[in-house]
Design an enzyme around this catalytic site. Structure first.
Site, PDB file in Angstrom:
ATOM      1  N   ALA A 198      29.046  19.049  36.983  1.00 60.21           N
ATOM      2  CA  ALA A 198      30.285  19.623  36.512  1.00 60.21           C
ATOM      3  C   ALA A 198      30.690  19.402  35.333  1.00 60.21           C
ATOM      4  O   ALA A 198      30.749  18.369  34.439  1.00 60.21           O
ATOM      5  CB  ALA A 198      31.920  18.787  37.583  1.00 60.21           C
ATOM      6  N   CYS A 199      31.095  20.643  34.530  1.00 62.38           N
ATOM      7  CA  CYS A 199      32.177  20.782  32.739  1.00 62.38           C
ATOM      8  C   CYS A 199      31.991  21.424  33.020  1.00 62.38           C
ATOM      9  O   CYS A 199      33.058  21.995  33.776  1.00 62.38           O
ATOM     10  CB  CYS A 199      31.062  20.859  31.404  1.00 62.38           C
ATOM     11  SG  CYS A 199      30.632  22.745  32.334  1.00 62.38           S
ATOM     12  N   ASP A 200      33.837  21.975  31.892  1.00 62.10           N
ATOM     13  CA  ASP A 200      34.657  22.679  31.378  1.00 62.10           C
ATOM     14  C   ASP A 200      34.706  23.600  32.769  1.00 62.10           C
ATOM     15  O   ASP A 200      35.485  24.041  33.251  1.00 62.10           O
ATOM     16  CB  ASP A 200      34.747  22.811  30.496  1.00 62.10           C
ATOM     17  CG  ASP A 200      35.848  21.953  29.883  1.00 62.10           C
ATOM     18  OD1 ASP A 200      36.862  20.950  31.440  1.00 62.10           O
ATOM     19  OD2 ASP A 200      35.618  20.950  29.068  1.00 62.10           O
TER      20      ASP A 200
END
Length: 542
Positions: free
Chosen positions: A446-448
């Site tokens: 997960a990232c932005d």
């Protein structure tokens, strides 16, 4: 399996603009496939396209007497014959589909699915209340409507009698969405239309006075400092799409996407650079020019900040050539790969666009070569071959988060100096606990934005799991805002772990420093292997 890390919150105008730009980018980037689809349909079916089609392109007699952009229900030919004006796909997609997708994404970022629904309803008021594509309006109304819904829900949270929850939730969202749509129709739409027209007039003035190349003085430094998203997603993309609707193309899509300036700088390092910077530049060219990941060349600029002059010179040259040839793209080219640029190039603009890339690369190469050659003897005498790792760290600091591409570049630099930056950084992170007691079936990076760095990290771990013979484990990537708690293990950059834990509290969490080369991946594979998720096992204990 969680780690904690102390982090300081950056402050200042630059960071606020950067965060604002990141938020705008988060609304637009996930919907780029829809922009590409619209661009391809436009390229194919409008009267000046590759395969003009009145039904799909949305035109009638314009094919007979010339394209005018008319939206009338019926149109008359020169001899009085009338032809039906088809709605087609081009107009409805840019008028309704694209703004509603942006609004829904913005609403989900603020308040999940419920926010996305209310945001979509409210944005219809902006769309119907204006005569231009309401991308700016969608970026305003989407998050605003979701935020208001979130605040209203908080008023009676925990106070509703059992059995009435669905009734209250549905009617409150419907009433608020309808009220906001009406308010947006009368209030927001006229304001945004006036702003868009003013900005459009300013761009037209710059073009007519041959001053548009000067915007490179702002855009090129802004790219290196990661401040460009606010300008690009907030101004250039909405205005560019409006121009593309009217004339079939827009030069604004090329102001930032042109890969020429970065190519020139990397070529200069390839021939005249020193140490690891010179050795890594050819590989960076492939990622930047063909992959479209422009941030790969930012550390090379930061190693010698005066090289920003090369980027500005190249950018101005590219814009000047595009202005001279009156070229443009049909839709945004994202990422800024030469392939994406050429695919989105409007018919009749190929020569100008290609020359702009070549010209911008040539000018930036010449300026950068002069600078590198002039400082070469001094750098050698001082024993300075360029600290690429430090430049990568500075670039990531400007970006505000880790980058898989830059992490790989730093790994090359560290390897050249006999040490692995990513290993040291990960080792410095507090160790996680022993192997988890739950089975790991779903692993999410997960990232932005849920793209870019997390996708690369997922690919790295997926390959490691496959080579180890582990089966029955799904490795995917998504945005932190879209975590729903179903993942067994969530892997994030250490600066984002707290946010991921809030979004998915029931999942295990693993923090890494470098998505591309973290030693923690081997630990995950080891745990999976120990649990028997390999091809030589007939069953897996759940």
């Amino acid at each position: 399996m969680t780690t904690t890390s102390a982090s300081t919150k950056p402050a200042g105008a630059r960071v606020r603009v950067q965060r604002f730009g990141t938020f705008l980018s988060g609304m637009v980037m996930p919907n780029i496939p829809a922009f590409i689809a619209w661009g391809l349909i436009t390229a194919l079916f409008i009267p000046t396209g590759w395969a003009p089609n009145g039904i799909l392109g949305g035109f009638g007699n314009e094919a007979v007497i010339g394209w005018t952009g008319s939206r009338t229900a019926l149109a008359a030919a020169e001899d009085g014959t009338t032809f039906p004006q088809y709605v087609g796909l081009v107009g409805p997609m840019i008028t309704y589909l694209l703004p509603l997708l942006i609004a829904n994404t913005g609403g989900r970022m603020v308040y999940s699915t419920r926010g996305g629904v209310v945001a979509t309803i409210a944005t219809m008021g902006v769309i119907v209340g204006s005569t231009i594509p309401m991308f700016i309006g969608a970026m305003i109304m989407g998050p605003l409507a979701a935020w208001l819904m979130k605040k209203i829900d908080a008023i009676w949270d925990g106070k509703i009698r059992p059995g009435f929850e669905m009734l209250i939730d549905n009617f409150s969202a419907g009433i608020l969405g309808g009220a906001l749509a009406i308010g947006a129709f009368f209030g927001i739409a006229p304001i945004v239309t006036a702003i868009s027209n003013t900005l459009g007039d300013a761009v037209d003035w710059l073009v007519s006075n041959q001053l548009l190349p000067l915007v490179s003085i702002l855009i090129e430094p802004g790219k290196v400092l990661f401040l460009n998203n606010a300008i690009n997603q907030g101004v250039l993309t909405p205005l560019g799409i409006q121009q593309a609707q009217e004339s079939g193309k827009s030069i604004l899509f090329l102001l930032e996407a042109n890969p020429g300036p970065g190519l020139g700088i990397l070529l200069a390092y390839t021939f005249f650079g020193l140490g690891i910077a010179r050795a890594s530049a050819p590989g960076a060219i492939i990622i930047q020019f063909f992959g479209g990941i422009h941030e790969i060349y930012f550390p090379y600029v930061l190693m010698k900040p005066i090289l920003i002059l090369a980027a500005i010179g190249g950018g101005m040259t590219g814009v000047a050539i595009n202005v001279a040839f009156q070229t443009g793209l049909r839709a945004p080219a994202s990422p800024g790969s030469i392939f994406a640029v050429l695919i989105q190039t409007a018919p009749g603009s190929y020569i100008g666009v290609i020359l702009s890339v070549i010209g911008s690369a040539g000018v930036s190469f010449l300026i950068a070569a002069v600078i590198l050659r002039a400082s070469r003897k001094r750098d050698l005498a001082a024993g300075e071959t360029g600290d690429l790792s430090a430049a990568v760290a500075q670039t990531e600091a400007y970006k505000g988060k880790s980058s898989a591409v830059l992490g790989g570049l730093a790994g090359q630099s560290a390897a050249g100096n006999g040490a692995s930056r990513s290993t040291e950084a990960d080792a410095a992170t507090p160790a996680h606990t022993a192997a988890p007691t739950r089975e790991l079936r779903t692993i999410v990076f997960a990232c932005d934005a849920g793209m870019g760095s997390s996708a690369m990290g997922a690919s790295v771990l997926r390959n490691k799991i496959k080579k180890a013979g582990v089966t029955g484990v799904a490795v995917t990537n998504q945005a932190i805002a879209n975590l729903d708690g179903s993942a067994d293990l969530v892997i994030t950059h250490r600066d984002l772990t707290d946010r991921a834990r809030d979004a998915s509290p029931n999942s295990l969490h693993l923090s890494v420093e470098n998505f591309m080369a973290s030693p923690r991946y081997d630990e995950v594979v080891g745990m999976l292997t120990e649990r028997g998720n390999t091809n030589n096992r007939d069953e897996v204990t759940r």
